[in-house]
Enzyme design. Structure first.
Site, PDB file in Angstrom:
ATOM      1  CG  ASP A  74      45.978  38.242  33.823  1.00 27.22           C
ATOM      2  OD1 ASP A  74      44.897  37.740  34.185  1.00 27.22           O
ATOM      3  OD2 ASP A  74      46.248  39.438  33.990  1.00 27.22           O
ATOM      4  CD  GLU A  75      43.943  36.236  39.429  1.00 25.60           C
ATOM      5  OE1 GLU A  75      44.176  36.562  40.608  1.00 25.60           O
ATOM      6  OE2 GLU A  75      43.059  36.787  38.739  1.00 25.60           O
TER       7      GLU A  75
END
Length: 332
Positions: A74-75
């Site tokens: 998620d990054e």
């Protein structure tokens, strides 16, 4: 609170912002989380769903720029220099990116915009869960100065505690220290930390990242002391690591085992092989030698992990010399 059952030694994988108010955080034993937030709702992880959503978000990133460096599910870092050179404003790029992700997935994303990876990363963390922070060129040091020193790259919790004891509480305090002080405190890392404290970072976005280590570990529902049973677990972990190495097309030389005792004491033992390998048999046999040396009478384990590091590409390595499924997979 996302994670395993408190009755089976589950841990918190992540928690909502509402639960975090009560002190719940990732890697905390779920039993502790329940005591601190008894009204919290426990949700089991759904890694297949996380990977599905991650692919959707990363696809949106790649539609904006080819220069994407994923950090986790998620990054990621995005280099949008090309879009800015075409005349688009950085703030406009960020707003449009947030809109596209929201429309496609229903998810809010936090975006940090800056001239470097380290500044953008810090900016992205400041106003979660739906933040947008822009640091204009030339304002990096002013932006960093009032922030807690623990937010800086290269300053972990233990280092931050030592800095607090020295009266250094903000990144600005740190940046004002003389070179001699930095050399004493950080050694070889001194130039790196000083540059980051002053907002100087020229590290490029890397579209391909080779993991530093690949490991697998499992926490047992009940402590295990039987060497044969531990050996079976070790074999499954070694298979998991070996399979992951093959998919990444890498071989490693350093085998590590992680042992957590009943009293939560954690032991890490490792050895470096003469030849790089991704062989399940070699990893398992080497791991057994390291683990068995610690299996003293009466000692039980609550967690066992196996890892491999010291990687090189297949094409760079000689052929390995012949030598007589886990609950958690991590990639660092």
């Amino acid at each position: 609170m996302v994670g395993g059952s408190p009755q089976s030694r589950g841990v918190v994988a992540t928690a909502s912002y509402e639960a975090r108010v009560f002190g719940v955080h990732s890697a905390m034993p779920m039993a502790t989380a329940v005591r601190q937030c008894p009204q919290g709702i426990i949700v089991r992880p759904r890694f297949d769903r996380y990977r599905e959503m991650s692919r959707l978000v990363m696809d949106i990133f790649h539609q904006l720029t080819d220069l994407v460096e994923p950090l986790s599910l998620d990054e990621a870092y995005l280099d949008v220099t090309g879009k800015v050179a075409e005349g688009r404003l950085p703030l406009g790029v960020a707003i449009e990116l947030k809109r596209q992700v929201k429309d496609a997935t229903g998810l809010n994303v936090s975006v940090g915009v800056g001239t470097s990876k380290s500044v953008a990363k810090i900016a992205s963390d400041l106003e979660k869960p739906d933040g947008l922070v822009l640091v204009a060129p030339g304002e990096e040091r002013e932006f960093l100065s009032p922030l807690p020193v623990g937010k800086l790259w290269g300053v972990g919790p233990k280092t931050a505690e030592r800095l607090y004891a020295d009266g250094i509480h903000t990144i600005g305090d740190l940046a004002q220290q003389p070179d001699e002080w930095f050399a004493r405190r950080f050694g070889k890392r001194a130039p790196y930390v000083l540059a980051k404290a002053m907002g100087q970072d020229e590290e490029p976005v890397k579209t391909e990242r080779t993991p530093k280590s690949i490991s697998a570990e499992t926490t047992f529902p009940e402590d295990i002391s039987d060497p044969e049973e531990l050996g079976d677990v070790l074999n499954r972990l070694a298979l998991n690591v070996s399979s992951h190495l093959e998919r990444k097309e890498v071989k490693g030389r350093t085998v590590t085992v992680k042992l957590r005792l009943t009293d939560f004491t954690t032991l890490t033992r490792q050895t470096t092989l003469s030849t790089a390998t991704n062989s399940e048999k070699v990893i398992s046999e080497t791991g057994w030698k390291l683990m068995s040396a610690e299996l003293t009478p009466g000692r039980s384990l609550r967690l066992l992990g196996v890892g491999m590091s010291g990687f090189a590409e297949h094409s760079d390595l000689p052929q390995q010399l012949p030598l007589p499924f886990s609950d958690s997979m991590s990639q660092g």
